[in-house]
Design a protein around this motif. Sequence first.
Motif, short mmCIF file in Angstrom:
data_model
loop_
_atom_site.label_atom_id
_atom_site.label_comp_id
_atom_site.label_asym_id
_atom_site.label_seq_id
_atom_site.Cartn_x
_atom_site.Cartn_y
_atom_site.Cartn_z
N ALA A 214 23.26 6.84 -38.73
CA ALA A 214 25.01 7.72 -38.96
C ALA A 214 25.15 8.72 -37.99
N HIS A 215 26.08 8.50 -37.75
CA HIS A 215 26.22 10.47 -37.02
C HIS A 215 27.81 10.16 -37.25
N ALA A 216 28.47 11.78 -36.36
CA ALA A 216 29.25 12.34 -36.07
C ALA A 216 29.78 12.80 -35.13
N THR A 217 30.43 12.51 -34.31
CA THR A 217 30.41 13.37 -32.82
C THR A 217 30.82 14.00 -32.57
N TYR B 229 24.21 7.53 -25.83
CA TYR B 229 26.07 6.03 -26.14
C TYR B 229 26.00 6.00 -26.89
N VAL B 230 26.27 5.07 -28.40
CA VAL B 230 26.54 3.89 -29.61
C VAL B 230 26.46 2.89 -28.82
N GLN B 231 26.23 2.51 -30.48
CA GLN B 231 27.18 0.98 -30.22
C GLN B 231 28.20 0.75 -30.66
N TYR B 232 28.47 1.68 -32.03
CA TYR B 232 30.02 1.74 -32.41
C TYR B 232 30.97 3.54 -32.46
N ILE B 233 32.23 3.33 -31.71
CA ILE B 233 32.44 4.69 -32.60
C ILE B 233 33.80 4.14 -33.47
N VAL B 234 33.94 4.83 -35.15
CA VAL B 234 34.87 4.61 -36.18
C VAL B 234 35.46 6.02 -35.72
N GLY B 235 37.00 5.39 -35.79
CA GLY B 235 37.86 6.53 -36.00
C GLY B 235 39.29 5.47 -35.86
N GLU C 91 28.85 6.43 -34.49
CA GLU C 91 29.52 7.51 -34.41
C GLU C 91 30.64 7.15 -35.19
N LEU C 92 30.85 8.78 -36.11
CA LEU C 92 32.70 8.73 -37.33
C LEU C 92 33.08 9.63 -35.82
N ALA C 93 34.27 9.52 -35.63
CA ALA C 93 35.00 10.18 -34.85
C ALA C 93 36.19 11.34 -36.06
N GLN C 94 35.82 12.73 -35.39
CA GLN C 94 36.27 13.96 -36.40
C GLN C 94 37.85 13.49 -36.52
N THR C 95 38.51 14.22 -37.92
CA THR C 95 39.47 14.94 -37.10
C THR C 95 40.25 15.35 -39.07
N TYR C 96 40.93 15.86 -38.68
CA TYR C 96 41.52 17.18 -39.62
C TYR C 96 42.08 16.61 -40.82
N ASP C 97 42.99 15.13 -40.42
CA ASP C 97 43.63 14.26 -41.40
C ASP C 97 43.23 13.59 -42.30
N GLN C 98 44.09 14.51 -43.77
CA GLN C 98 42.47 14.11 -44.57
C GLN C 98 43.03 11.78 -45.06
N TRP D 13 12.40 13.67 -34.74
CA TRP D 13 12.42 14.61 -33.63
C TRP D 13 14.28 15.05 -33.60
N GLY D 14 14.48 16.02 -32.69
CA GLY D 14 15.92 16.57 -32.33
C GLY D 14 16.29 17.79 -33.34
N ASP D 15 18.13 17.68 -32.91
CA ASP D 15 18.18 19.18 -33.49
C ASP D 15 19.98 18.82 -34.01
N HIS D 16 20.33 18.03 -34.30
CA HIS D 16 20.90 17.63 -34.84
C HIS D 16 21.11 17.42 -36.34
N THR D 17 22.85 17.37 -36.81
CA THR D 17 22.33 17.96 -38.90
C THR D 17 23.57 16.60 -39.24
N ASP D 18 24.37 16.08 -38.21
CA ASP D 18 25.39 15.16 -38.66
C ASP D 18 25.12 13.92 -39.21
N PRO D 19 26.06 13.46 -40.14
CA PRO D 19 27.23 13.96 -40.72
C PRO D 19 27.62 14.22 -41.57
N TYR D 20 26.53 15.22 -42.10
CA TYR D 20 27.23 15.99 -43.68
C TYR D 20 27.92 17.17 -43.53
N GLY D 21 27.55 17.98 -42.05
CA GLY D 21 28.93 18.60 -42.58
C GLY D 21 29.85 18.24 -42.11
#
Length: 374
Positions: free
Chosen positions: A55-58, A81-87, A118-125, A171-179
């Motif tokens: 599970a990622h966030a963009t 790249y990943v398999q899917y982007i949702v948004g 990947e979960l695309a990010q939006t400000y719209d609730q 390995w790595g330095d990412h913390t998504d998708p929790y933030g």
Amino acid sequence: MKKLNRLKWVVAIASAFFVGTTFTSKVSAATINNDYALSSNQGSSLRTNNNVIIAHATAVYAPAKNVAIYENREWSNTTAYVQYIVGDGGKIYRVGAEGYQAWGAGSWANANAPVQIELAQTYDQAEFRKDYVTYVNLLHSSAIKYGIPTDVDSSAWRGVKSHLWITNHVWGDHTDPYGYLASHGITKAQFAHDVKYGFSSSANNVNPTPTPTPKPSKPTNKKAVHVTYALHQKGKKWLNPVKDFGSGSNGFAGVPNSVHDMLYIKVNRGSIKYRVHTKEDGWFPWVHKADKNDTINGVAGIKGHTIDGVQMYYTTPSGETYQQAYYRSQTTQRANYLGACADNGSVAGYDSWAGMLGEPLDRLQIHINDNSKY
């Protein structure tokens, strides 16, 4: 910390949007758009082991369609790249092929994940609610499809894993998708529950876990915790220890534009464990004591090897108000402090370790509290 190539996305994705002919297929009651899928001679030809769904966030606020376009166009240049982007209100865009390695989270993760999302990010609730249901259900159904447990971030090496879990365990330095999830009120616990069980077809809306009626508060038992720490300047000597943090040259450990090779940290109550990453060796084992004269068990690092990462975790004494280690660093190769960190990645919205791999760490600030003072 985010990979540097993520920084290019803000401009690149924003300019990528165009209108294409839509070809869609129905899969598990979700519509998948294949317009931007890589062709059979693109991407990796290596098959995956079926152990984890990632599970990622963009990390950028841009339409999911633009992210898909960008990954389709730049996959060979960015090697990402990943398999899917949702948004885009619950839509799914396919880029990579299921069951074949994507390039989303390092070699181990890529080899063991038949699906990365990947979960695309939006400000719209309202848009987020639709995205979240689709994202959760795609994670859940992908795990079921490949015989993978639907548990999120368990200690087992099979299941649904966040990018943060990969960072902390592999390995790595990412913390998504929790933030990003936290910015819309979704806790780690709720995310884990939702992915484990999935949403019914009628769940076209989702709200954060309702806040329970507060119980009568007990008197707090917060104690002042002070942290003392020092860096050893490479090729020279131990620098004077620093207590907590402040402004000016006495407000941090280290010497600006200098290189350091060893670190010790101690607290006046509770306990703290810490470790460093060096350019020469990678991550060292956790250290639980602080003694600059004991370079085997009392300090993190090794003499002559350059520190470029630091990670720590504070344990609050039983019965006291829960507190955490908040810390941040700077490198010799860029101005200003990097993002603030909280413990070893256990707090949504904060980085899981301080530093930037490949860049010598030249100053470090730490404090122990129940909230960040940076």
